[in-house]
Structure formats: C-alpha cells, structure tokens
Scaffold this motif. Sequence first.
Motif, PDB file in Angstrom:
ATOM      1  N   SER A  41       0.766  -1.187  -0.139  1.00  0.00           N
ATOM      2  CA  SER A  41      -0.027   0.029  -0.023  1.00  0.00           C
ATOM      3  C   SER A  41       0.853   1.293   0.188  1.00  0.00           C
ATOM      4  O   SER A  41       1.872   1.405   0.866  1.00  0.00           O
ATOM      5  N   HIS A  42       0.859   1.954  -1.151  1.00  0.00           N
ATOM      6  CA  HIS A  42       1.657   3.411  -1.134  1.00  0.00           C
ATOM      7  C   HIS A  42       2.926   3.288  -0.367  1.00  0.00           C
ATOM      8  O   HIS A  42       3.212   4.001   0.375  1.00  0.00           O
ATOM      9  N   THR A  97      -1.683  -1.025  -3.701  1.00  0.00           N
ATOM     10  CA  THR A  97      -1.903   0.153  -3.015  1.00  0.00           C
ATOM     11  C   THR A  97      -3.216   0.229  -2.242  1.00  0.00           C
ATOM     12  O   THR A  97      -3.513   0.765  -1.328  1.00  0.00           O
ATOM     13  N   GLY A 131       1.279   2.938  -7.320  1.00  0.00           N
ATOM     14  CA  GLY A 131       0.937   4.448  -6.947  1.00  0.00           C
ATOM     15  C   GLY A 131       1.621   5.340  -7.151  1.00  0.00           C
ATOM     16  O   GLY A 131       2.872   5.304  -7.559  1.00  0.00           O
TER      17      GLY A 131
END
Length: 458
Positions: free
Chosen positions: A36-37, A52, A74
């Motif tokens: 995630s990011h 992400t 991302g």
Amino acid sequence: MELRINRRALVGLGLVAAVAASSLAVLRTDSGIASSHREAPKTAAMPQIDNTDVYAFVSPDKADTVTLLANWNGFQEPNGGPNFYPWDTGARYNIKIDNDGDAKTDITYQWTFRDEDKRGTTTFLYNNGPVTSLDDPNLLFRQRYTLKRITPDDTKTLVSDGIAAPSNVGRASMPDYGTLRAQSIKNVPGGGKTFAGQSDEAFFLDLRIFDLVYGGDLSEVGQDTTRGYNVNTIGLQVPASDLALKGDAKRNPVIGVCSTTDKSNGDKYVQVSRLCNPLVNEVVSSAGIKDAYNALDPSKDADVAALVARVTDPEVPRLLETFYGIKAPATPRNDLVEIFLTGIAKQNGPIKADLNSQVLNKDAGKLRPSEQLRLNMSIPPSKDPNRLGVLAGDLQGFPNGRRLLDDVVDIELQALAGAAQSGKLVPGLTDKVDKNDKAFGQSFPYIPLPSNVAVNQR
C-alpha cells in the motif's frame, strides 16, 4: 446499528490461544520479496507489483452484483514517459475470495499480462499519432491480458485476449481517453465485466501522518496527498452468486477479500505483495514485519503473535495520546479484532451487531481469524451514502467492504481511538480530506479516468 461496546473479552474463537502459541518463524521473508503506497521496504523499490488499494462493494447500479477493484503502482505522475506505467509481465495479479471463513482462498481471479511493443529501434514514443481506439496503429505499445477464475477444483479462462487501457499520455496523444476506457471493458461469462488499465488515484487522504502524526498539532492536515496522481487498476463485476459459498448469496452473503501479487522466481511464483483492509500494513504493522506480511497467507495470520499484537495493542492510539492527549482505550482491543480479524458479529466479541463476519453464513464452518476486507453482499446500496460508513450508521460502508467514497483514514483513526467502543466520534480527529477531487462514475468500473495533467501544475 448498535455500535456501543460492552467490555467483555473476545471468546469462542481461540484467538488468545493462537496468539500464545504463535511464532515469529511464520514471518520468514525468504519465501517472497515482500504494500500500500510504498509502505513496505521491498515493494517500495518495485512499484509495478505493489498493491495500493482494494475495494469491494455491492454495485450501486446493479445490486445483484459485486464490484471488486484493486490498484497497483501508486503515485504515477501523469507525464512520466516515455515508458509510462506498464503491468509487470512476469507477475500474476490476484483478487482472492474466502467465502467460508477458514481464511483459505476459495476463489482466485487472476490477471496476467503480455506486451505488444512495436517501437523497436525506430522511436522512443509510446504512440506516433493520436490514438482513437485500442487497435489504433498509432498506439505502438499495448498490453493484452488473460483472466482466469481459479478454485481448488477447477480453473476457467474467462478472458483470453483482453486489452488493457493504456497510460493516458496526454491530450494530443489521446484526445478522448474515455473511449479507450470504454473499449477496454470486457464481458465475462455469467454476466460479469472486467477491466484493466490506468485510473485516477481515488484514495483521498493526507498521508502526512508519518510526520509525527500530522506534525504533532494537526496543523498539517487538509492536503490530499494523492491528488493528481494515477494508478493501475484491475476491476471485476460479477453476480453475488459467483462469490458466495455454495453459490447461494442469500444463505451465505459474507465474503472476505484480499488482493495479492505473485512474482516469477525462476520456475515458480511467490507472493510478494498483499492488501486486504486499507492502511493495515502502513500504520498497523511495524516496520520489521511489513515485508513478511506481504508474503503471508491470511490462513497464517492468527499464528503470528507479532501481527496479532499490533491489533490487540495498536500503536496509533498511543501516538494520539502522546501528541494530542486523546486517551488510548484499554487493551486488549477486542473491538479491533472484530474489525480487522474476524468480522463483526454478535458472537465474535464486544461489538453487538451482526454485520460482516463469515460466521453469519449458514453453511460456513469454524471461523479462523485473519486480516481480510469483509463484505456482506446482502446489504443493498445506500440511498444516501455517508463517507464515515458504519460509524455513521451507513451499513454499506467501510468496514463492511469498501466503497470508493469511504473516508477510510477518518474511519480508521476514529476506530483506533475508540469510537466503535463508545459509539461517539472523537472531536477534531480527521485528516480534513473528505472526498476525492474527481467524481466517481455511475457505472462499472466507477473509478475516475486517469489524469493527463502534471501534478506540479495542479
């Protein structure tokens, strides 16, 4: 819905025993590269395979279907050519469903990509003229994909020659990107649809929580960190019966959803990225277990003391108490165990509501705690959706699945600070980013078209 908590401990699921018996050996990182990011050290260096976000919701315009979306790669600056943002042809991109609550995958939807690159030694350009269709000869680089539906008993190819929507190069190159998006949507057997391609980064939030939780005085909130950036998206819309245990969405309406990436490692694939609930690996996991979490199957979650402890005794409430004097709720946090590990049901713990645990499925067996995004497919789309979801009484919102409009940062901050226990929101606890800068679509895949304007010009 009654959200007020009594303070009884979670019983009947064997979670305490699982924690006591667990071993850090389960979190070995040699089985995978490690989302995630940019939240995990290894996936931060490999954005193509970095999950992400995951979304799962009852389709607002087709309430007998469910829409599943997952994003990768991302922070795509729209002008980031000349190669822009292709999918990794050496990876498998998955959306996984657990419909019986044992934390093992029952259904996998798997996308794999291949290149068609006509640039050769003649040009550096992605396209050598305006692109008005996916088969336009001016589009010199395109990617095709195969989509499979995999169960323990069967593998079916749903799409064998899909074309991914390309990166949005700019106004001159792609004067009507909406047409390219529309052409990229493919029908799948049984009445569903699928999509792969670039999209707007629809996760709206102020990510500066990492600056000592918004500067230590909430002075830094209010900036949508992801505004103007793009992501790569895969989407699927299928009848709820395709996802439900025994194909019966009325008897068995609850599913668990995760997205993973498998990366080729010689003669085999290994799981290198995983995302289920939003922000779990960013702000729940500690730095030392992030890469290993990405390689972990949900069926192993309850065996990992280090992971479970980050839920039962989370770090964020302690930080909020340190920086803002918001008293951290007493531990163990059995309310968070329900939200993140078991799903919400009266028999699971202190949140006295039957919402989104697989124990509500009439044909399910014994529940095994695991970190999954759980969705009750029987709850119809809200006529007046609220960005705070279940905390605001909107039962179709997060943590019952996740819609594009759900303000998951505010929801999770409030839940971590104890709002699910008290039934009251903590005043002022918000990142002040309440909606996406682009409107969401009214039909599949709902996520907005990608931007073609440089972030530093916005």
